[in-house]
Scaffold this motif. Structure first.
Motif, short mmCIF file in Angstrom:
data_model
loop_
_atom_site.label_atom_id
_atom_site.label_comp_id
_atom_site.label_asym_id
_atom_site.label_seq_id
_atom_site.Cartn_x
_atom_site.Cartn_y
_atom_site.Cartn_z
N ALA A 67 -5.34 -30.51 11.73
CA ALA A 67 -5.36 -30.56 10.27
C ALA A 67 -4.53 -31.73 9.73
O ALA A 67 -4.88 -32.33 8.71
CB ALA A 67 -4.86 -29.25 9.69
N ILE A 68 -3.45 -32.06 10.43
CA ILE A 68 -2.59 -33.16 9.94
C ILE A 68 -3.12 -34.53 10.38
O ILE A 68 -2.52 -35.56 10.08
CB ILE A 68 -1.12 -33.00 10.37
CG1 ILE A 68 -0.98 -33.04 11.89
CG2 ILE A 68 -0.53 -31.73 9.79
CD1 ILE A 68 0.46 -33.04 12.38
N GLY A 69 -4.25 -34.52 11.09
CA GLY A 69 -4.91 -35.78 11.40
C GLY A 69 -4.91 -36.22 12.84
O GLY A 69 -5.52 -37.25 13.17
N GLY A 79 -8.16 -34.08 11.06
CA GLY A 79 -8.13 -34.06 9.61
C GLY A 79 -8.61 -32.74 9.04
O GLY A 79 -9.40 -32.02 9.67
N ILE A 80 -8.15 -32.44 7.85
CA ILE A 80 -8.52 -31.18 7.18
C ILE A 80 -10.01 -31.14 6.89
O ILE A 80 -10.61 -30.06 6.81
CB ILE A 80 -7.69 -31.00 5.89
CG1 ILE A 80 -7.80 -29.55 5.38
CG2 ILE A 80 -8.11 -31.99 4.81
CD1 ILE A 80 -7.07 -28.55 6.19
N GLY A 81 -10.63 -32.31 6.75
CA GLY A 81 -12.07 -32.36 6.48
C GLY A 81 -12.89 -31.71 7.58
O GLY A 81 -13.95 -31.14 7.31
N VAL A 82 -12.42 -31.79 8.81
CA VAL A 82 -13.13 -31.16 9.93
C VAL A 82 -13.09 -29.64 9.78
O VAL A 82 -14.08 -28.95 9.98
CB VAL A 82 -12.53 -31.59 11.29
CG1 VAL A 82 -13.26 -30.91 12.45
CG2 VAL A 82 -12.59 -33.10 11.45
N GLY A 85 -15.39 -28.62 7.13
CA GLY A 85 -16.77 -29.03 7.37
C GLY A 85 -17.59 -27.97 8.08
O GLY A 85 -17.15 -26.83 8.26
N PRO A 86 -18.79 -28.35 8.51
CA PRO A 86 -19.72 -27.39 9.12
C PRO A 86 -19.17 -26.67 10.35
O PRO A 86 -19.45 -25.49 10.56
CB PRO A 86 -20.93 -28.25 9.51
CG PRO A 86 -20.83 -29.47 8.67
CD PRO A 86 -19.37 -29.69 8.40
N THR A 87 -18.39 -27.37 11.16
CA THR A 87 -17.89 -26.76 12.41
C THR A 87 -16.49 -26.18 12.28
O THR A 87 -15.96 -25.65 13.25
CB THR A 87 -17.90 -27.80 13.55
OG1 THR A 87 -17.03 -28.89 13.19
CG2 THR A 87 -19.29 -28.33 13.81
N GLY A 88 -15.91 -26.25 11.09
CA GLY A 88 -14.54 -25.77 10.91
C GLY A 88 -14.37 -24.28 11.12
O GLY A 88 -13.29 -23.82 11.50
N GLY A 89 -15.42 -23.51 10.90
CA GLY A 89 -15.32 -22.07 11.12
C GLY A 89 -15.02 -21.72 12.56
O GLY A 89 -14.36 -20.71 12.84
N TYR A 90 -15.49 -22.55 13.47
CA TYR A 90 -15.22 -22.29 14.89
C TYR A 90 -13.73 -22.51 15.18
O TYR A 90 -13.12 -21.76 15.96
CB TYR A 90 -16.08 -23.19 15.77
CG TYR A 90 -17.55 -22.89 15.61
CD1 TYR A 90 -18.14 -21.83 16.29
CD2 TYR A 90 -18.34 -23.65 14.75
CE1 TYR A 90 -19.49 -21.53 16.12
CE2 TYR A 90 -19.68 -23.36 14.58
CZ TYR A 90 -20.25 -22.30 15.26
OH TYR A 90 -21.58 -21.99 15.08
N ILE A 91 -13.14 -23.52 14.55
CA ILE A 91 -11.71 -23.78 14.75
C ILE A 91 -10.88 -22.62 14.20
O ILE A 91 -9.95 -22.15 14.86
CB ILE A 91 -11.32 -25.12 14.08
CG1 ILE A 91 -12.08 -26.27 14.73
CG2 ILE A 91 -9.81 -25.35 14.17
CD1 ILE A 91 -11.99 -27.59 13.97
#
Length: 196
Positions: A67-69, A79-82, A85-91
């Protein structure tokens, strides 16, 4: 709130680092934004080895680093954008999945009466944790890309079931021996009630 011991901090950091390394091995697929990675094995081993508390913390640290890059997400992204984004739910699912796996292993271990039953408990707990990751990941994939539920499952779950089954099987095997090694070395986290 209980402060983590040095041993617990080190173990959490080791498993966070392991997830970072496994994330770098990513195979993109042409029909989905979700790549094939080795994340799941690291998440499953963290929950099974460290228990619910430290498993959650280790994967939370992993998510925070990204998240901090720092380039620790699949394909060297960060980055927080990931996460948004579409795959962020997996994280996000990794953090919750590690907690669920640790919770199940801690609570089911009392029924273990040998190597086979303990392996089955690890494997079963990891499968449940994997389902949690799939659900959270597919929900965010659906929301961000505007997919229908069948489309989200087809692109975010179905292509990964077979390979994730193999990863979870291998993760359960390795976690069994890692946990027993930690137990014999008196390094098992104090919050982890898993019998060895």
């Amino acid at each position: 709130m209980k402060i983590l011991t040095t041993k617990e901090l080190i173990l959490s950091a080791i498993f966070a680092a392991m997830t970072c390394v496994l994330a770098l091995i990513a195979i993109p697929l042409p029909f989905t934004p979700v790549p094939i990675t080795l994340h799941v094995m690291g998440v499953a081993m963290a929950g099974a080895t460290l228990g619910k508390k430290l498993g959650f913390i280790s994967q939370g640290v992993y998510m925070l680093l990204g998240a901090i890059g720092l380039p620790v997400f699949s394909g060297g992204r960060g980055g927080i954008g990931v996460i948004l984004g579409p795959t962020g739910g997996y994280i996000i699912g990794f953090v919750i999945g590690a907690f669920v796996i640790g919770f199940l292993v801690e609570n089911l271990s009392r029924y273990a009466n040998g190597k086979k039953s303990e392996f089955f408990i690890l494997f079963f707990s990891m499968i449940v944790g994997l389902a949690v990751i799939y659900i959270i990941g597919a929900l965010q994939l659906k929301a961000v890309l505007g997919l229908t539920t069948p489309q989200a499952i087809a692109s975010g779950v179905t292509p990964f079931i077979a390979s994730d089954f193999v990863k979870v099987s291998l993760g359960a095997f390795v976690a069994y021996y890692v946990r027993n090694g930690l137990k014999k070395s008196n390094l098992m986290p104090s919050n982890n009630k898993v019998a060895a």
